[in-house]
Design a protein around this motif. Structure first.
Motif, short mmCIF file in Angstrom:
data_model
loop_
_atom_site.label_atom_id
_atom_site.label_comp_id
_atom_site.label_asym_id
_atom_site.label_seq_id
_atom_site.Cartn_x
_atom_site.Cartn_y
_atom_site.Cartn_z
N GLY A 227 0.71 -1.11 -0.09
CA GLY A 227 0.00 0.04 -0.01
C GLY A 227 1.04 1.19 0.00
N LYS A 228 0.58 1.98 0.91
CA LYS A 228 1.35 3.26 1.22
C LYS A 228 2.53 3.31 1.93
CE LYS A 228 -2.40 6.42 -0.19
NZ LYS A 228 -3.22 7.69 0.22
N LYS A 229 2.71 2.08 2.75
CA LYS A 229 3.60 1.92 3.49
C LYS A 229 4.97 1.12 2.96
CE LYS A 229 4.69 -0.85 7.92
NZ LYS A 229 3.98 -1.84 8.80
N LYS A 230 5.96 2.07 3.24
CA LYS A 230 7.27 1.67 3.20
C LYS A 230 8.00 0.74 3.91
CE LYS A 230 11.74 3.74 0.97
NZ LYS A 230 12.26 5.02 0.72
N LEU A 231 8.56 -0.44 3.17
CA LEU A 231 9.03 -1.73 4.02
C LEU A 231 10.43 -1.54 3.93
CD1 LEU A 231 6.32 -4.45 3.15
CD2 LEU A 231 6.30 -2.79 5.29
N SER A 232 11.28 -2.20 4.94
CA SER A 232 12.65 -2.32 5.15
C SER A 232 12.62 -3.98 4.36
CB SER A 232 13.19 -2.29 6.40
OG SER A 232 12.71 -3.27 7.16
N PHE A 233 13.90 -3.96 3.82
CA PHE A 233 14.10 -5.39 3.21
C PHE A 233 15.68 -5.48 3.18
CE2 PHE A 233 14.39 -2.09 -0.15
CZ PHE A 233 15.25 -2.20 -0.82
N THR A 234 16.14 -6.67 2.74
CA THR A 234 17.73 -7.10 2.48
C THR A 234 17.58 -7.99 1.10
OG1 THR A 234 17.16 -9.12 3.86
CG2 THR A 234 18.21 -7.21 4.99
N HIS A 235 18.47 -7.56 0.47
CA HIS A 235 18.79 -8.22 -0.79
C HIS A 235 20.00 -8.97 -0.66
CE1 HIS A 235 18.31 -8.08 -5.57
NE2 HIS A 235 18.11 -9.42 -4.85
N ALA A 236 20.21 -10.00 -0.84
CA ALA A 236 21.60 -10.83 -0.65
C ALA A 236 21.42 -12.24 -1.00
CB ALA A 236 22.27 -10.57 0.85
N ASP A 237 22.50 -12.91 -1.53
CA ASP A 237 22.29 -14.27 -1.94
C ASP A 237 21.27 -14.61 -2.66
OD1 ASP A 237 24.67 -14.72 -0.35
OD2 ASP A 237 23.70 -14.84 1.50
N ASP A 238 20.82 -13.77 -3.62
CA ASP A 238 19.62 -14.02 -4.61
C ASP A 238 18.38 -14.22 -3.96
OD1 ASP A 238 21.76 -13.84 -6.66
OD2 ASP A 238 22.10 -15.81 -6.73
N LYS A 239 18.26 -13.77 -2.73
CA LYS A 239 17.07 -13.82 -1.97
C LYS A 239 16.74 -12.37 -1.73
CE LYS A 239 16.65 -18.07 -1.87
NZ LYS A 239 15.65 -18.88 -2.49
N LEU A 240 15.25 -11.92 -1.70
CA LEU A 240 14.71 -10.52 -1.45
C LEU A 240 14.09 -10.82 0.08
CD1 LEU A 240 14.12 -7.61 -1.59
CD2 LEU A 240 12.16 -8.12 -3.24
N ILE A 241 14.40 -10.39 1.00
CA ILE A 241 13.78 -10.63 2.29
C ILE A 241 12.96 -9.17 2.70
CG2 ILE A 241 13.78 -11.25 4.79
CD1 ILE A 241 16.41 -12.93 3.93
N ILE A 242 11.86 -9.48 2.76
CA ILE A 242 10.98 -8.15 3.14
C ILE A 242 10.58 -8.44 4.72
CG2 ILE A 242 8.83 -7.05 2.60
CD1 ILE A 242 8.68 -8.41 -0.11
N ASN A 243 11.01 -7.30 5.34
CA ASN A 243 10.94 -7.58 6.89
C ASN A 243 9.74 -6.95 7.24
OD1 ASN A 243 13.77 -8.24 7.04
ND2 ASN A 243 14.33 -6.16 6.51
N THR A 244 8.54 -7.93 7.18
CA THR A 244 7.23 -7.69 7.83
C THR A 244 6.49 -8.97 8.07
OG1 THR A 244 5.23 -6.65 7.18
CG2 THR A 244 6.18 -8.03 5.39
N ALA A 245 5.95 -8.94 9.46
CA ALA A 245 5.30 -10.00 9.77
C ALA A 245 3.98 -10.11 9.20
CB ALA A 245 5.28 -9.85 11.37
N ALA A 246 3.56 -11.50 9.21
CA ALA A 246 2.24 -11.73 8.34
C ALA A 246 1.65 -13.12 9.15
CB ALA A 246 2.30 -11.73 6.83
N LYS A 247 0.25 -13.10 9.07
CA LYS A 247 -0.28 -14.10 9.80
C LYS A 247 -0.86 -15.31 8.80
CE LYS A 247 -0.43 -12.75 14.21
NZ LYS A 247 0.13 -13.75 15.32
N SER A 248 -0.89 -16.40 9.13
CA SER A 248 -1.21 -17.35 8.32
C SER A 248 -2.98 -17.28 7.79
CB SER A 248 -1.48 -18.93 9.22
OG SER A 248 -1.95 -19.89 8.49
N GLY A 249 -2.97 -17.49 6.71
CA GLY A 249 -4.52 -17.01 5.96
C GLY A 249 -4.67 -15.83 5.58
N THR A 250 -3.83 -14.84 5.82
CA THR A 250 -3.94 -13.50 5.49
C THR A 250 -3.25 -13.24 3.91
OG1 THR A 250 -1.72 -12.79 6.38
CG2 THR A 250 -3.96 -12.58 7.64
N ASN A 251 -3.89 -12.14 3.48
CA ASN A 251 -3.28 -11.84 1.96
C ASN A 251 -2.69 -10.35 1.77
OD1 ASN A 251 -5.21 -14.05 0.03
ND2 ASN A 251 -6.23 -13.31 1.80
#
Length: 524
Positions: free
Chosen positions: A83-107
């Motif tokens: 959405g309008k929220k900027k998220l922190s991330f790391t991009h290393a070893d060919d993986k983009l890791i988005i630093n945000t928690a999320a619950k099972s069953g959510t979209n």
């Protein structure tokens, strides 16, 4: 798949994944890739909207995307937002890791803004005429070279490609074209595919194409995209596609997609079965054997694209099926002798391959990204397994099983065991030993058959011995003069007597070429 809010469908998808393999955290529902190309350099600008559901609680989201290498090729992530929220991330070893928690069953929908020069995956080069072209070529695990995604055959999703490029280019991609808008010297072309497909078959093709008028098979438009210089030859070469599409639709089940484009391209393969837009090698337009290649790639639209292997080690469910159904199409069009000829050629190739490499068709020892899984085993030997299964079950039960397999796993994923279960039900027999010896065992039967005439009753005595290490359960047809007999072997050695033939003649083993085996015949 569609977006669900804590729905039964989402829970079922996660449960199904758990039955086949450890449950992945992420189940992608849809990608929208906005890609900007130019003629000044090979830098692409990308914006990816990744809509996904969570199958378990997570503290971060991981996507596949190659980073920049020492040669400065690769992708650089600029921003990630929800959405309008900027998220922190790391991009290393060919993986983009988005630093945000999320619950099972959510979209969630995450937007990744990125850019760079693709090291692979999107091939930016010149065709044989020196004209600049852009072609996706994602098999295997090469989508991540230019697209942020879950680059796994088992994670299927819908996809939109919105490609902005200089206006002289035409663009083809998965699905149907929704729009094409001129913007100054550039043009934005929007293609939409709502049927879930694996990233291995999500691609774009961008070139100065000549585009044929579509021919409709039922409601499916079928046409060709060729380099302008090859328009005449190309349109003619790919003109066999409608007939092939119609045959498979009748024999296997409804075509999964809304169009079929046959595209002259720069693929590293002879042909690549990208969903609804097949890419063929540059000189395919002059290939006298093009019909067989088209038949193979169109068969993939059913097997490999719509019904997809759950793991790459089950790639025979894709390549073996496409190889066999190419032969099946030739049998339909040119007769049974054509089928036998093609099977004999393949059998010789299988024996030669096994002199160099002795591995089973389903080879669990190989790394998932190992392209050596594409070999004679996964193509020709796997095709022979289907050919023998057809003879074992009979034509009606075999095709019933194939249709059930396709309808069950259409737009989903399947394992070898899934296929076996369906064929057992269709054929009314246990196929565990058949699958074990032909798919999970390296090599093939080698039979020594000696025979002599019994002077008492003028019959024939046969002694059949399996010479290979593994003992196969098999049926081998034998013809002697006018007498036909089937020897059913369950052990290493079989002795039997058959009635004297009414007409004399030499002993012929497997006269109709039904068995993948070598024979040594000795007359005492």
């Amino acid at each position: 798949m569609h977006k669900y809010l804590l729905s039964i469908a989402l829970l079922a998808a996660c449960t199904q994944a758990n039955a086949q393999a450890p449950v992945p955290a992420v189940d992608v529902q849809h990608y929208t890739f906005s890609i900007t190309l130019n003629d000044q350099d090979d830098v692409i600008k990308g914006e990816a909207d990744v809509r996904l559901s969570l199958c378990r609680d997570v503290s971060s989201i991981t996507l596949d995307l190659d980073g920049k290498a020492a040669d400065d090729k690769g992708m650089q992530v600029l921003t990630v937002t929800e959405g309008k929220k900027k998220l922190s991330f790391t991009h290393a070893d060919d993986k983009l890791i988005i630093n945000t928690a999320a619950k099972s069953g959510t979209n969630h929908t995450y937007r990744v803004t990125y850019g760079g020069i693709p090291a692979d995956g999107l091939i930016i080069s010149k065709n044989k005429y020196g004209d600049r072209t852009f072609f996706g070529d994602n098999w295997l695990h090469r989508a991540q070279k230019w697209l942020p995604c879950v680059d796994d055959v088992a994670d299927k999703a819908g996809v939109d490609f919105i490609v902005t490029a200089p206006a002289h280019y035409s663009v083809v991609a998965n699905g149907l074209k929704l729009s094409e808008k001129q913007n100054g010297s550039n043009k934005a072309t929007h293609w939409h595919e709502d049927v879930p497909v694996s990233t291995k078959v999500m691609v774009i093709g961008v070139a100065d194409f000549a585009i044929s008028t579509p021919e409709f098979v039922n409601t499916i438009p079928v046409n060709a995209y060729t380099f302008k210089q090859d328009k005449s030859n190309g349109f003619k070469a790919y003109s066999c596609a409608p007939e092939i599409l119609n045959f498979y639709s009748q024999q296997i089940g409804p075509y999964a997609y809304k169009k079929l484009a046959n595209v002259q391209s720069k693929t590293i393969f002879g042909g690549m079965e990208n969903a609804s837009n097949i890419f063929y090698y540059e000189n395919s337009v002059n290939d006298k054997a093009i019909e067989a290649l088209v038949a193979h790639e169109v068969a993939h639209q059913w097997f490999g694209d719509a019904a997809t292997e759950s793991d790459v080690t089950d790639v025979w469910l894709s390549e073996g099926f496409a190889t066999y159904f190419t032969h099946y199409y030739h049998e339909h069009k040119y007769g049974i002798d054509s089928l036998k000829k093609r099977m004999l050629i393949d059998r010789a190739g299988i024996f030669a391959f096994e002199m160099e490499r002795m591995t089973p068709v389903v080879d669990k020892t190989k790394e998932k990204a190992d392209i050596t899984l594409l070999n004679t085993n996964s193509y020709q030997k796997a095709s022979w397994v289907l050919y023998m299964l057809r003879h074992k079950l009979g034509d009606d039960k075999f095709i019933k099983g194939i249709r059930t397999y396709y309808s069950t796993y259409k737009n989903g994923n399947a394992t070898t065991n899934n296929f076996r279960t369906i064929m057992e039900k269709a054929g009314g027999q246990n196929l565990e030993q058949f699958f074990k010896q032909w798919l999970y065992t390296a090599g093939h039967p080698k039979l020594r058959i000696s025979y002599e005439t019994d002077k008492t009753n003028h019959g024939v005595h046969l002694h059949i011995e399996q010479l290979q290490k593994e003992v196969y359960q098999l049926s081998v047809d034998i013809k002697m003069g006018s007498t036909n007999f089937t020897a059913n072997m369950k052990d290493r050695v079989l002795d039997l007597n058959i009635a004297a033939p009414t007409e004399a003649g030499e002993l012929v083993v497997d006269p109709n070429f039904k068995l993948l085996a070598e024979y040594e015949v000795l007359k005492k």
